[in-house]
Structure formats: C-alpha cells, structure tokens
Design a protein around this motif. Structure first.
Motif, PDB file in Angstrom:
ATOM      1  N   CYS A   2       0.811  -1.216   0.000  1.00  4.42           N
ATOM      2  CA  CYS A   2       0.000   0.000   0.000  1.00  4.42           C
ATOM      3  C   CYS A   2       0.845   1.267   0.000  1.00  4.42           C
ATOM      4  O   CYS A   2       0.316   2.345  -0.198  1.00  4.42           O
ATOM      5  CB  CYS A   2      -0.954  -0.002   1.182  1.00  4.42           C
ATOM      6  N   LEU A   3       2.159   1.172   0.182  1.00  2.11           N
ATOM      7  CA  LEU A   3       3.017   2.353   0.193  1.00  2.11           C
ATOM      8  C   LEU A   3       3.541   2.726  -1.187  1.00  2.11           C
ATOM      9  O   LEU A   3       4.101   3.800  -1.357  1.00  2.11           O
ATOM     10  CB  LEU A   3       4.202   2.131   1.138  1.00  2.11           C
ATOM     11  N   GLU A   4       3.371   1.837  -2.153  1.00  4.83           N
ATOM     12  CA  GLU A   4       3.861   2.136  -3.497  1.00  4.83           C
ATOM     13  C   GLU A   4       3.165   3.390  -4.029  1.00  4.83           C
ATOM     14  O   GLU A   4       1.975   3.576  -3.858  1.00  4.83           O
ATOM     15  CB  GLU A   4       3.628   0.944  -4.428  1.00  4.83           C
ATOM     16  N   GLY A   5       3.939   4.233  -4.654  1.00  3.33           N
ATOM     17  CA  GLY A   5       3.396   5.454  -5.216  1.00  3.33           C
ATOM     18  C   GLY A   5       3.295   6.601  -4.223  1.00  3.33           C
ATOM     19  O   GLY A   5       2.837   7.679  -4.580  1.00  3.33           O
ATOM     20  N   THR A   6       3.716   6.399  -2.980  1.00  2.90           N
ATOM     21  CA  THR A   6       3.642   7.461  -1.979  1.00  2.90           C
ATOM     22  C   THR A   6       4.933   8.259  -1.884  1.00  2.90           C
ATOM     23  O   THR A   6       4.965   9.296  -1.239  1.00  2.90           O
ATOM     24  CB  THR A   6       3.348   6.884  -0.580  1.00  2.90           C
ATOM     25  N   GLY A   7       6.004   7.753  -2.496  1.00  2.00           N
ATOM     26  CA  GLY A   7       7.297   8.412  -2.383  1.00  2.00           C
ATOM     27  C   GLY A   7       8.090   7.959  -1.177  1.00  2.00           C
ATOM     28  O   GLY A   7       9.214   8.397  -0.970  1.00  2.00           O
ATOM     29  N   LEU A   8       7.507   7.075  -0.366  1.00  2.00           N
ATOM     30  CA  LEU A   8       8.209   6.558   0.806  1.00  2.00           C
ATOM     31  C   LEU A   8       9.056   5.354   0.409  1.00  2.00           C
ATOM     32  O   LEU A   8       8.617   4.511  -0.359  1.00  2.00           O
ATOM     33  CB  LEU A   8       7.219   6.129   1.892  1.00  2.00           C
TER      34      LEU A   8
END
Length: 86
Positions: A2-8
């Motif tokens: 779920c963190l993909e695409g967040t820049g994290l």
C-alpha cells in the motif's frame, strides 16, 4: 504494498508470523525457534542498514539495530523528549 506510489522508501522481508490471531511470533512455540532467530537478526540488519532512522520502544532488538547502524543514524524511543532537527 500500500506504500507504493507514496514516495516513501520501504523494504520487505518475508519473516515467519504466527498463524494464531493476536499471538506474538516470539511466544508461538509451534514455530521453528531457529527460523524466528534468523528472522529477527535479518530484520535488525535491515533496519540498521536500509532505514533512515529508528523510532521504537527500548528492547534488545532496537539496541542491536542502533549498534549495527552507522554513527550518524538517528534514533529515539517513544519516551525520549522531542529534539529539533539540526
């Protein structure tokens, strides 16, 4: 993830988890003890080398992470006073 695409930035390690709901892995006697030990060592090494810092409770694992990390690795516990960034 779920963190993909967040820049994290994040790392994933396929550690062994208890199949018993609400059961901490280290208390689950049905799991291989050596595999659990390998998992915690790998996770500590990942946190020490791949993370940008550590916010944690105090434990032997968090102490190991700090010990294995570079000298400028930022870390704190939830109980430490908040300090401004330099």
């Amino acid at each position: 993830a779920c963190l993909e695409g967040t820049g994290l930035a994040f790392s994933v390690y396929p550690s062994t988890l208890s199949s018993v709901s609400g059961q901490a892995t280290h208390f689950d006697k049905s799991l291989d003890q050596y595999l659990k030990a390998e998992d915690v060592v790998m996770e500590a090494l990942l946190m020490a080398t791949a993370c940008h810092g550590l916010l944690s409770t105090y434990s032997n694992v968090s102490a190991s992470v700090v010990y294995l990390s570079p000298p400028d690795y930022p870390y704190t516990t939830f109980w430490d006073p908040v300090e401004p960034l330099p």
